[in-house]
Design an enzyme around this catalytic site. Structure first.
Site, PDB file in Angstrom:
ATOM      1  CG  ASN A 110      -0.266  -0.282   2.504  1.00  0.00           C
ATOM      2  OD1 ASN A 110       0.509  -1.231   2.609  1.00  0.00           O
ATOM      3  ND2 ASN A 110      -0.510   0.528   3.495  1.00  0.00           N
TER       4      ASN A 110
ATOM      5  CD  GLN B 154      -3.393   0.215  -1.530  1.00  0.00           C
ATOM      6  OE1 GLN B 154      -3.391   0.804  -2.615  1.00  0.00           O
ATOM      7  NE2 GLN B 154      -3.886   0.758  -0.435  1.00  0.00           N
TER       8      GLN B 154
ATOM      9  CB  SER C   4     -10.930  -2.379   0.898  1.00  0.00           C
ATOM     10  OG  SER C   4     -11.552  -1.213   1.363  1.00  0.00           O
TER      11      SER C   4
ATOM     12  CB  THR D 278     -28.771  -6.019   8.554  1.00  0.00           C
ATOM     13  OG1 THR D 278     -29.625  -6.543   9.562  1.00  0.00           O
ATOM     14  CG2 THR D 278     -29.576  -5.734   7.302  1.00  0.00           C
TER      15      THR D 278
ATOM     16  CB  CYS E   6       5.107  14.422  11.708  1.00  0.00           C
ATOM     17  SG  CYS E   6       6.196  15.146  12.920  1.00  0.00           S
TER      18      CYS E   6
END
Lengths: 128, 397
Positions: free
Chosen positions: B151, B179, B199, B237, B324
């Site tokens: 990824n 990916q 996904s 569901t 960061c």
């Protein structure tokens, strides 16, 4: 970007006092590249112990650059004694706050100033 | 100019996918478990979606389980294989050091339960050699889980060969194809894959929906307990609108993979060549075996978050593996896994393109990155030290 306050973004985008001070008589550097931030402060202190000029260079994230910029503004024209009393909290507050995980950037700014003044004192006392 | 260059994070939904969802919110909103008409219509849609996904992946419809996304699919695949292995006394799992956290954190949990996790070295290229898998497999190996494509750096692994080795040795093989799907050709039969995770939002479908493919002989362990949906293996569901949007997006994204690659690869390569001209920069991961739209570079002397913020000011959305931006003290585990030192990994930039990118936009990306890197280097004491020889360079000029 909502990550930072407008003030942080302003100081990040338009950093004050960035660069090198050729005739500095106090230079301090803190942080290291492995951690991802380094701050270098250049001070020009006159005979009355007033910080006449200050510049900084920073390798780091947005808040590191903004913290350095703000810190230079807060100590410019101030006495060495006043500069030594500058806390990281004051830097963060002047920036309208920093995210919790970015507070260390303001700590670096405080430490960089202390380190530069320490260097100045050593030079003055002939230790360097 | 506005350029969204973070398609590996998520993608813009296609109009087709959005349109495919709306009837299942407005009209056919019934619960697929209900017996009246709009329930049964939803059920039919769900089952036809399952067939369509199976057709794309080249498997049987009953081998498709709809999940909430890639992370859930990864969790369930790995936990299931671990439980199956443990029953036979097999508690050794092979993976790589640069998997997605959905895989690595699940493996860490299993490690605490007493499983032995072996993470293979991905080399400076970000590529696994199938021979490594062959050598690592033991009598007590319960699972091999290796991502189809990474990824962060976009390298594509030799999945077919790895799958063949696992098949021959009778070891379950799972791949996180989150990916890869829609970007390179994926075929679970051809690639000898036993379990695979997808996904939808990575290929212009909606967020919150994904797929776990598991071969019919693999008994899944429930991650979510409750009703008997998804053959009793995933309660809750079904997200019918999401699933319908995903299927529409999946079919669109896979119908012309060759055309997609043909269009995008030259633009990607132009971007790589342009960024490579920036002094002391280096591409992360193998040059050839990579996704058609993913480019990841490290730049010496700068930090990634400030790079991203300034690129954002120029209208460019990108990402970085700096500490960061990761919210931790360490930079990206992927960059560390391919051997980048911390100080270089902090200065990384990932640009992941969509197929509507233009040549003009590529030029703008190159110019903008160059400007921002130069600007940040000019205020970086680290860069000054590199230039003055106080610290050694990691890259060549």
């Amino acid at each position: 970007m909502a990550l930072y306050s407008d003030k942080v973004m302003d100081h990040f985008r338009n950093p004050r006092n960035v660069g090198v001070l050729e005739d500095a008589n106090g230079i301090g550097e803190v942080g290291n590249p492995v951690c991802g931030d380094i701050m270098k402060m250049y001070l020009k202190i006159n005979d009355d112990e007033i910080i006449e000029d200050v510049k900084f260079e920073t390798f780091g994230c947005g808040s590191a650059i903004a913290s350095s910029s703000m810190a230079t503004e807060l100590i410019k024209g101030k006495s060495v004694e006043e500069a030594l009393s500058l806390t990281n909290k004051a830097v963060a507050e002047a920036l309208d706050g920093l995210p919790a995980h970015k507070m260390h950037c303001s700590v670096l700014a405080e430490e960089a100033i202390k380190s530069a003044i320490d260097d100045y004192n050593k030079r003055k006392n002939g230790e360097k | 100019m506005k350029i969204y260059a973070d398609n590996a994070a998520t993608t813009k939904m296609s109009r087709h996918a959005i349109d495919a969802m709306i009837p299942y919110m407005e009209e056919i909103y019934g619960n697929p478990s209900s017996l009246y008409e709009i329930g049964q219509e939803a059920k039919e849609a769900l089952e036809s979606a399952r067939e369509r996904v199976a057709r794309v992946l080249n498997c049987e419809p009953r081998e498709i389980y709809f999940t909430s996304g890639g992370s859930e699919a990864d969790n369930q695949a790995i936990i299931s294989a671990a439980r199956l292995g443990a029953r036979k006394g097999k508690k050794h799992i092979i993976s790589t050091a640069f998997e997605h956290h959905a895989v690595l954190h699940t493996l860490n949990k299993l490690k605490e339960e007493g499983f032995e996790i072996e993470l293979l070295d991905v080399h400076s290229t970000g590529l696994i050699d199938p021979k490594q898998v062959e050598d690592a497999i033991r009598e007590d190996t319960a699972l091999v889980t290796i991502m189809y494509a990474n990824n962060e750096i976009g390298t594509v692994e030799p999945i077919r060969e790895i799958g063949k080795i696992c098949r021959d040795k009778g070891v379950i093989f799972h791949t996180d194809a989150v990916q890869a799907m829609g970007h390179v050709s994926v075929d679970v039969a051809r690639d000898n894959i036993d379990m695979l995770s997808l996904s939808a939002h990575k290929f212009h479908g909606p967020k919150g929906v994904g797929v776990l493919f598991a071969k019919k002989n693999i008994m899944l362990t429930n991650i979510i307990e409750g009703g008997a949906q998804e053959r009793g293996k995933r309660a809750g569901t079904e997200n019918v609108p999401g699933i319908m949007g995903m299927v529409a997006a999946l079919e669109d994204a896979t119908k012309d993979i060759d055309g997609y690659a043909k269009k995008l690869i030259p633009l990607r390569d132009k971007l790589i060549e342009g960024l490579d001209k920036i002094p002391y920069s280096e591409l992360n991961g193998d040059r050839e075996h990579r996704l058609p739209g993913t480019v990841n570079f490290c730049f010496e002397g700068i930090e990634g978050e400030s790079l991203l913020l300034l690129l954002d000011d120029k209208g460019i959305s990108a990402s970085s593996g700096s500490a960061c931006t990761s919210g931790s003290l360490d930079p990206s585990h992927v960059l560390l896994a391919i051997g980048r030192p911390h100080e270089v990994a902090h200065g990384s930039l990932r640009l992941s393109l969509s197929e509507d990118i233009t040549e003009e936009e590529i030029d703008y990306l190159i110019t903008s990155v160059n400007e921002v890197v130069t600007y940040l280097r000019n205020m970086s004491p680290f860069w000054r030290d590199l230039v003055n020889g106080v610290r050694p360079h990691v890259f060549k000029e």
